[in-house]
Design an enzyme around this catalytic site. Structure first.
Site, PDB file in Angstrom:
ATOM      1  N   CYS A 172       1.132  -1.239   0.135  1.00 13.25           N
ATOM      2  CA  CYS A 172      -0.153  -0.207   0.171  1.00 13.25           C
ATOM      3  C   CYS A 172       0.838   1.266   0.502  1.00 13.25           C
ATOM      4  CB  CYS A 172      -1.133  -0.567   1.067  1.00 13.25           C
ATOM      5  SG  CYS A 172      -2.571   1.043   0.939  1.00 13.25           S
ATOM      6  N   HIS A 173       0.588   2.327   0.952  1.00 16.62           N
ATOM      7  CA  HIS A 173       2.019   3.374   1.458  1.00 16.62           C
ATOM      8  C   HIS A 173       3.119   3.251   1.844  1.00 16.62           C
ATOM      9  CE1 HIS A 173      -2.730   5.139   0.477  1.00 16.62           C
ATOM     10  NE2 HIS A 173      -1.787   6.262   0.753  1.00 16.62           N
TER      11      HIS A 173
END
Length: 181
Positions: free
Chosen positions: A109-110
């Site tokens: 994800c991030h």
């Protein structure tokens, strides 16, 4: 001796499923997983970056981790988590150790944001949550839109996934890597 995995997080804004699902999956396969956070205090998780999730107690703080004891590093997402780890020198040192020792890193994800500040993103092929694509490309990465991507550029394996929906493929790629090593 069995495989040992390190998960690193901040103490807030950690995407719940990206922390707990890999941890439980690997534990269920008999792999020892240690969760280390910025400080030895409760870690507040979130769901979709918006709703508060449960808190968890880490087993160590980032400055207490003996990185040489681990076979693979996992960095969960969560916007606040990843952005906080970007500024944490202990997180940078852990990431740099794993890449310098040619040990695999898995980021979802991030979480690839942290690789930018740790100066380990250049020329890596990876995926992530779509909103940080430009940041990663501006730092020298090559972004792809895939559920899971593995890259050996620069002599170390980077496993990346886009979001919580990709966790099953992310977990399987991590397990396969541990079984090969």
């Amino acid at each position: 001796m069995g495989k040992k995995v390190l998960i690193i997080t901040s103490n807030a804004g950690v995407e719940h499923d990206e922390l707990i699902q890999p941890l439980e999956f690997l534990n269920g396969k008999g792999i020892e997983v240690i969760h280390a956070a910025e400080s030895f205090e409760a870690v507040q998780t979130v769901k979709s970056d918006k709703e508060a999730g449960p808190s968890y107690s880490p087993q160590a703080s980032l400055d207490q981790v003996a990185v040489e004891d681990y076979d693979l590093l996992i960095i969960p997402g969560g916007t606040v988590n990843a952005d906080t780890l970007r500024l944490n020198e202990n997180a940078h040192a852990i990431i740099q150790y794993f890449s310098d020792q040619h040990k695999p890193i898995a980021a979802i994800c991030h979480a690839p944001w942290t690789l930018i500040n740790a100066e380990r993103i250049k020329d890596k092929n990876l995926t992530s949550y779509k909103s940080i694509r430009l940041d990663l490309e501006n730092a020298g990465a090559h972004w792809v839109d895939e559920a899971v991507h593995q890259c050996n550029t620069n002599g170390w394996l980077l496993i990346t996934s886009r979001c919580p929906d990709d966790i099953p493929q992310f977990n399987e790629a991590i397990l396969e890597t541990l079984n090969q090593g």
